[in-house]
Design an enzyme around this catalytic site. Structure first.
Site, short mmCIF file in Angstrom:
data_model
loop_
_atom_site.label_atom_id
_atom_site.label_comp_id
_atom_site.label_asym_id
_atom_site.label_seq_id
_atom_site.Cartn_x
_atom_site.Cartn_y
_atom_site.Cartn_z
N GLU A 159 -4.55 2.15 2.34
CA GLU A 159 -5.47 0.40 3.03
C GLU A 159 -5.84 1.21 4.45
OE1 GLU A 159 -2.54 -2.26 6.11
OE2 GLU A 159 -2.73 -0.15 5.67
N GLU A 160 -4.87 2.27 5.41
CA GLU A 160 -4.68 2.84 6.56
C GLU A 160 -6.44 3.24 6.81
OE1 GLU A 160 -2.36 1.65 8.56
OE2 GLU A 160 -1.17 1.98 7.42
N HIS A 193 1.01 -1.25 0.11
CA HIS A 193 -0.20 -0.27 0.49
C HIS A 193 0.97 1.07 0.09
CE1 HIS A 193 0.33 1.11 3.98
NE2 HIS A 193 0.56 -0.43 4.75
N ASP A 204 5.90 2.33 6.74
CA ASP A 204 4.99 1.53 6.80
C ASP A 204 3.40 2.74 5.52
OD1 ASP A 204 2.00 0.64 7.09
OD2 ASP A 204 1.24 1.12 9.15
N ASP A 227 4.58 -5.93 3.58
CA ASP A 227 3.51 -4.92 4.67
C ASP A 227 4.79 -4.68 5.72
OD1 ASP A 227 2.40 -2.68 6.11
OD2 ASP A 227 0.71 -3.28 5.52
N HIS A 267 3.88 3.02 13.30
CA HIS A 267 2.35 4.28 13.37
C HIS A 267 3.22 5.29 14.12
CE1 HIS A 267 -1.27 2.05 11.62
NE2 HIS A 267 -0.30 2.04 10.96
CO CO Z 1 -0.20 0.41 8.57
ZN ZN Z 2 0.91 -1.08 5.46
#
Ligand code: CO
Ligand code: ZN
Length: 336
Positions: free
Chosen positions: A197-198, A61, A168, A220, A307
């Site tokens: 995606e998030e 992603h 990420d 990922d 994150h």
């Molecule tokens: Co993420």
């Molecule tokens: Zn991810």
């Protein structure tokens, strides 16, 4: 690959606002592919033809977590709402990058007691973004409600390990770009750089529908357990190799994919580890349930502080993930 990782991670592209990163990725791969398409949701789909008749899909992603401005008060302070899984604790004291201006995240508290309480029970009602402007009008010009922001955090080169916002999943994008550059695939190789995606695996929910791949692999980030008092029920170590996912809380990798990757890694002497992630998921969860169903799995990069503004990966894991996926793409014979 450091320059590529730096370029990808430092790009502003929160979920739903992936234009910039899509442009950069396309520019990187355009000389190494046989064709591409941007679908209705904004997913970038590229392919490389092979001699074998099957289709292998690699997905990463390209969006990143962020915030969106919701309200501006009379003194020009901005209230925000999360875009994806961004924690107010990670936001506190961080810097936010809006397309026109940067801002600092502050916290409410009229007394010491209230401040301590707010820190303890931190939530989006207690924090605000300060862009150094004195009134509402000026702020509305620069950051009108609806503007998306992301972490403003540097790329840090620690040698074998690198740190940035948005590892990420720009690290997954970097790995797939590198695979596209290095490989002459045996089967038809498709790569998708998916959107949103998030906020719930949105792009990947539709991206494989037209491709109908025989095997799909999400690339990922995953968690870690190798820091002081790290989670004792996981065994994810930075630098020990890319992680072949057995399961997370959203999907169970197809056993044939797990075995295939494992055997290939053993055969080629590529270090790897086995991943069981306690909380979280990847696009594999929705790739798996696309159309009549797709045989799917995930290859992960152990990443510290996921994150947060400072996500750390080990470049050896990145390089070994590229090697493993190149081996998979080039292996002759049936995919499974
Ligand atoms: Co993420
Ligand atoms: Zn991810």
């Amino acid at each position: 690959m450091k320059d590529l990782i730096k370029k990808l991670t430092q790009t502003y592209s929160p979920s739903g606002r992936e234009n910039e990163i899509r442009k950069i990725i396309l520019e990187e791969v355009k000389d190494f592919i046989d064709g591409y398409e941007i679908d209705k949701l904004g997913n970038l789909i590229v392919w490389k033809k092979g001699r074998g008749g099957e289709k292998l899909l690699l997905d990463a992603h390209m969006d990143e977590i962020g915030v969106v401005a919701t309200y501006i008060d009379d003194r020009g302070f901005i209230r925000i709402e999360p875009v994806g899984g961004i924690s107010p604790y990670n936001l506190l004291g961080s810097t936010i990058f809006f397309p026109n201006v940067k801002g600092i995240v502050g916290i409410e508290g009229e007394t010491q007691e209230e401040l301590v309480k707010n820190v303890r029970e931190l939530n989006f009602d207690k924090i605000f973004v300060d862009i150094g402007v004195k009134d509402r009008e000026k702020t509305e010009e620069l950051v009108p409600p609806g503007t998306f922001g992301v972490y403003y955090a540097p790329f840090i080169d620690l040698g074998e390990r690198v740190v940035s916002k948005a590892m990420d999943d720009r690290i997954g994008c970097a790995i797939i770009i590198e695979v596209l550059k290095r490989t002459k695939p045996y089967h038809n190789l498709y790569a998708t750089f998916s959107v949103q995606e998030e906020v719930g695996l949105v792009g990947a929910s539709t991206v494989a529908f037209n491709i109908r791949p025989d095997v799909a692999i999400a690339v990922d980030v995953t968690s870690y357990s190798d820091t002081p008092k790290g989670n004792k029920r996981m065994s994810l170590v930075l630098g020990k190799g890319p992680a072949i996912k057995i399961k997370d809380s959203a999907s169970i990798s197809d056993r044939r994919v797990v075995d295939k990757l494992r055997n290939l890694a053993e055969k080629k002497n590529i270090p790897y580890q086995i991943e069981i992630l306690l909380r979280g998921g990847t696009n594999a969860a929705v790739l798996q349930t696309t159309g009549e169903g797709i045989v799917s799995g995930t290859l992960s990069i152990p990443t510290r502080y996921v994150h947060s503004p400072h996500e750390m990966v080990d470049l050896n894991d990145v390089e070994n993930a590229v090697k493993l996926l190149v081996s998979l793409a080039e292996e002759e014979g049936k995919l499974l």
